[in-house]
Scaffold this active site. Structure first.
Site, short mmCIF file in Angstrom:
data_model
loop_
_atom_site.label_atom_id
_atom_site.label_comp_id
_atom_site.label_asym_id
_atom_site.label_seq_id
_atom_site.Cartn_x
_atom_site.Cartn_y
_atom_site.Cartn_z
N GLN A 145 0.44 5.18 4.83
CA GLN A 145 1.51 5.94 4.20
C GLN A 145 1.43 5.83 2.69
OE1 GLN A 145 5.54 4.24 4.53
NE2 GLN A 145 6.23 6.22 5.31
N GLY A 146 1.27 6.94 1.99
CA GLY A 146 1.16 6.95 0.54
C GLY A 146 2.45 7.39 -0.13
N TYR A 147 3.42 6.48 -0.19
CA TYR A 147 4.71 6.78 -0.81
C TYR A 147 4.90 6.02 -2.12
CZ TYR A 147 6.85 9.27 3.21
OH TYR A 147 7.18 10.16 4.19
N SER A 148 4.97 4.69 -2.05
CA SER A 148 5.34 3.87 -3.21
C SER A 148 4.31 3.99 -4.33
CB SER A 148 5.47 2.41 -2.80
OG SER A 148 6.49 2.23 -1.83
N SER A 184 0.22 -0.26 3.36
CA SER A 184 -0.20 -1.08 4.50
C SER A 184 -1.39 -0.44 5.21
CB SER A 184 0.96 -1.23 5.50
OG SER A 184 2.07 -1.82 4.89
N GLU A 267 10.55 6.20 11.06
CA GLU A 267 10.14 4.81 10.80
C GLU A 267 11.23 3.83 11.22
OE1 GLU A 267 8.17 2.23 7.13
OE2 GLU A 267 9.34 4.02 6.67
N GLU A 392 19.04 -1.92 -1.49
CA GLU A 392 19.84 -1.12 -2.42
C GLU A 392 19.81 0.36 -2.05
OE1 GLU A 392 18.80 -4.96 -4.07
OE2 GLU A 392 17.56 -3.37 -3.21
#
Length: 411
Positions: A145-148, A184, A267, A392
């Site tokens: 997964q390429g998010y952050s 990951s 998820e 948060e």
């Protein structure tokens, strides 16, 4: 599903599902299959790959999942038209619980099976489903997964990775430039679904695209990140002109935020029930240790162990209530409640484990940096309140989308 969808793959488990129509029958059938198959060459796979140990026995675990696929035990919640079992929520809960109770190895194909697959079924094109779903189901292609991103932190809408449209030599294609972090399984993955800006000058949630990008190509560099546990499940991924095909974008350019949010909903879905079975096993082990080393004689330790047991049962009840609303699609924002609950509970369990172990918990068990299960639990659980959405961010979702409170003022 529309008439344009692909023909269904053969379903090796269809007859078994008709025979075991009840949830109890389904549970017994899977439990029996696990007992009969987690033997021989796969006996050593039991318990491998838990939190902080994703690097363990990767080849064996991947072989195990291909074995599961051949028997029809992967992607059970997918519709039968895509090779799944079409299992309802109750059967999916039974599946994940029995898998965890059997101490079966951690799944290597979780991101493809539980995140991308349902996203493509819900929002992908018929061509994307034909191309990507079968190799996910058979565990032939692994995903990450390429998010952050380093500059975005938990603010997913602040991504700066960009996808540029090219229509020159070699035909039209997308080119990706930017960096992702905390990715990951990137070293083992064949593909990555990447959230990137497809519209120059766009900001926040507008102008994003959700692209399917092959990792084994020029223009992609993966660098492992060594964690507190000494292992490297997380990675940095650098895209320097990496290419992907014109039709490897889910939704239209500019719709990436909507697709990314759907993936995050999956998820936080039913597979978390299996995680909770693992948590209960960890708690039982910690209680046994406290009895053995005398820590249980401390009334404060006994109180914390009791509270941990109460909380994990409440966690299960909350998760089941959330899962009950899944029949119409992905989990709603209420799933954020469960995410906060299990993340904070698990982190507290790691802290409790160090108090039960005592002063020896600060020492590695051997050179150069060998950790025991409780040290790994303490260190790795520090990440629980960060990955899959920080506490948060989850609180904002609950406040705005569950309680209906006004949105925070943002710059």
């Amino acid at each position: 599903m529309s008439a344009a969808d692909p023909d269904p793959e053969s379903d090796p488990a269809a007859e078994a599902d008709r025979t075991n129509a009840s949830v109890a029958g389904f549970r017994r059938a899977f439990r029996t299959w696990l007992e009969e198959n987690l033997t021989g060459a796969f006996a050593d796979a039991r318990g491998k790959g838990g939190p902080g140990r994703d690097h363990e026995a990767l080849a064996l675990r991947r072989s195990w999942e291909r074995h599961m696929a051949a028997a029809g035990w992967t992607c059970i919640g997918w519709p039968t038209a895509y090779g799944g079992r079409g299992a309802d929520i109750e059967r999916q809960v039974a599946f994940h619980e029995e898998y965890a109770l059997a101490d079966a190895p951690a799944r290597v194909n979780h991101i493809g099976e539980e995140l991308l697959g349902p996203t493509l079924i819900a929002l992908g094109t018929p061509g994307q489903r034909r191309r990507f779903l079968p190799p996910i189901r058979r565990c032939e292609e692994l995903w990450c997964q390429g998010y952050s991103e380093p500059g975005a932190g938990s603010d997913l809408a602040a991504v700066s990775t960009r996808a540029e449209w090219h229509d020159g030599p070699g035909g039209p294609h997308w080119r990706i430039h930017g960096q992702k972090v905390w990715t990951s399984h990137a070293r083992e993955a064949d593909w990555c679904f990447v959230l990137a800006r497809t519209e120059p000058g766009s900001t926040r949630r507008r102008g994003l695209g959700y692209l399917l990008v092959p990792l084994r190509q020029e223009g992609v560099e993966v660098r492992p990140i060594t964690q507190l546990t000494g292992t490297s499940e997380f990675n940095e991924v650098f895209f320097d002109g990496a290419r992907t095909e014109p039709d490897h974008i889910v939704g239209a350019p500019g719709e990436g935020w909507r697709v990314a949010m759907a993936t995050l909903g999956f998820e936080r879905g039913v597979s978390t029930l299996g995680r909770q079975v693992g948590y209960e096993r960890e708690l039982r082990g910690l209680v046994e240790l406290a009895r053995a080393n005398g820590a249980a004689r401390d009334p404060l330790i006994r109180d914390r162990l009791t509270r941990a047991w109460i909380d994990v049962r409440a966690m299960r009840a909350t998760a089941l209530r959330t899962m009950a609303g899944l029949a119409e699609g992905a989990p709603g924002p209420e799933a954020s409640i469960s995410k906060i609950h299990w993340a904070r509970w698990h982190r507290r369990l790691g802290e409790l484990a160090m108090d039960v172990v005592g002063p020896g918990g600060v020492l590695a068990s051997g050179p150069p940096y060998d950790l025991d299960r409780w040290q790994r639990l303490f260190l790795f659980s520090r990440a629980d309140t960060i990955y899959a959405g920080t506490d948060e961010v989850q609180r904002d979702i609950i406040a705005e989308r569950v309680l209906g409170l006004p949105r925070d003022r943002r710059a």
